[in-house]
Design an enzyme around this catalytic site. Structure first.
Site, short mmCIF file in Angstrom:
data_model
loop_
_atom_site.label_atom_id
_atom_site.label_comp_id
_atom_site.label_asym_id
_atom_site.label_seq_id
_atom_site.Cartn_x
_atom_site.Cartn_y
_atom_site.Cartn_z
CD GLU A 1 -123.54 -60.09 8.72
OE1 GLU A 1 -124.45 -60.87 8.34
OE2 GLU A 1 -123.43 -59.71 9.91
CG ASP B 1 -129.30 -58.15 25.96
OD1 ASP B 1 -130.20 -57.32 26.16
OD2 ASP B 1 -128.62 -58.20 24.90
#
Length: 250
Positions: A170, A195
């Site tokens: 991240e 999904d």
């Protein structure tokens, strides 16, 4: 060889590193004294010295510091960031063309179905899967099993399916940070693509990514604005990869 004087005084530890851990020179630069060094190497001596002095960090120059083409390439090699020829990290680095083609062919039906729901080109969906999964070569795993999560979708509090914990990168305040996060796990790729399409189509955060057609930059920008990824170069990476796939007959 003498490196240029650095703007700050090196610490004892740094000085030791500069003495004992210099990067090995390419064979073409070896021997023959100073005259044997090529002009290309001389043009990036400052980059090498700064890289060592700063401990091998990912950034060895400020955003306003220009680098020669040789300097940029060398910095990328030393930092372990392959270039795609434009200065951006190459999402396909280290993965041969046949493997890339096989991956694209295997996901094509799923990409087409997801793309139809999202209002974008199948090439864009395929590029998104390739970018997030390293062309299927770096899958998220649940123990030894493949999660089939080709899009790096995390498992939030409302997710009712299987979950797998994986290490991810991240970006916080521009710096890459390694973290362990929970990700969704699927029984097969078809379920993963359904999904993915359902999540993007139903989440208000990603509405600007929908119905982008062949405009990969618009799609990627919509994802970035919605917070899909924290990588500051995400839009550029996805856009360029989608453009390359669009030029590929698979």
């Amino acid at each position: 060889m003498t490196f240029p004087t650095l703007p700050t005084q090196a610490t004892q530890a740094t000085a030791s590193n500069m003495t004992s851990a210099r990067p090995a020179l390419p064979a073409s630069f070896a021997g023959g004294g100073g005259s044997a060094f090529s002009a290309a190497f001389q043009s990036v001596q400052a980059d090498v010295a700064t890289f060592i002095a700063e401990g091998g960090g990912a950034s060895i120059a400020g955003p306003d510091t220009p680098l020669s083409a040789d300097g940029a390439a060398l910095r990328a090699r030393l930092a372990g960031l392959p270039l795609d020829g434009t200065g951006a990290a190459d999402a396909g680095a280290g993965i041969d063309g046949d493997a890339q083609q096989q991956f694209l062919a295997s996901i094509r039906p799923h990409a087409e179905a997801a793309a139809a729901k999202l209002g974008v080109s199948p090439d864009i969906v395929a590029a998104h899967a390739a970018l997030e999964s390293g062309w299927g070569q770096r899958p998220l795993r649940n123990g030894t099993a493949d999660t089939n999560n080709l899009f790096g979708i995390k498992a939030g509090s409302q997710w009712q399916g299987d979950v797998a914990a994986n290490m991810t990168t991240e970006y916080e305040h521009g710096a890459a940070v390694k973290k362990v996060e929970k990700f969704r796990s699927y029984p097969d790729q078809a379920t993963a693509f359904r999904d993915y399409a359902d999540m993007l189509a139903s989440n208000p955060r990603y509405q600007k990514a929908l119905n982008a057609g062949n405009d990969a930059h618009a799609f990627a920008s919509g994802l970035a604005r919605g917070g899909y990824a924290t990588d500051p170069a995400y839009v550029q990476k996805l856009s360029k990869l989608a453009a390359r796939i669009a030029r590929t007959d698979y």
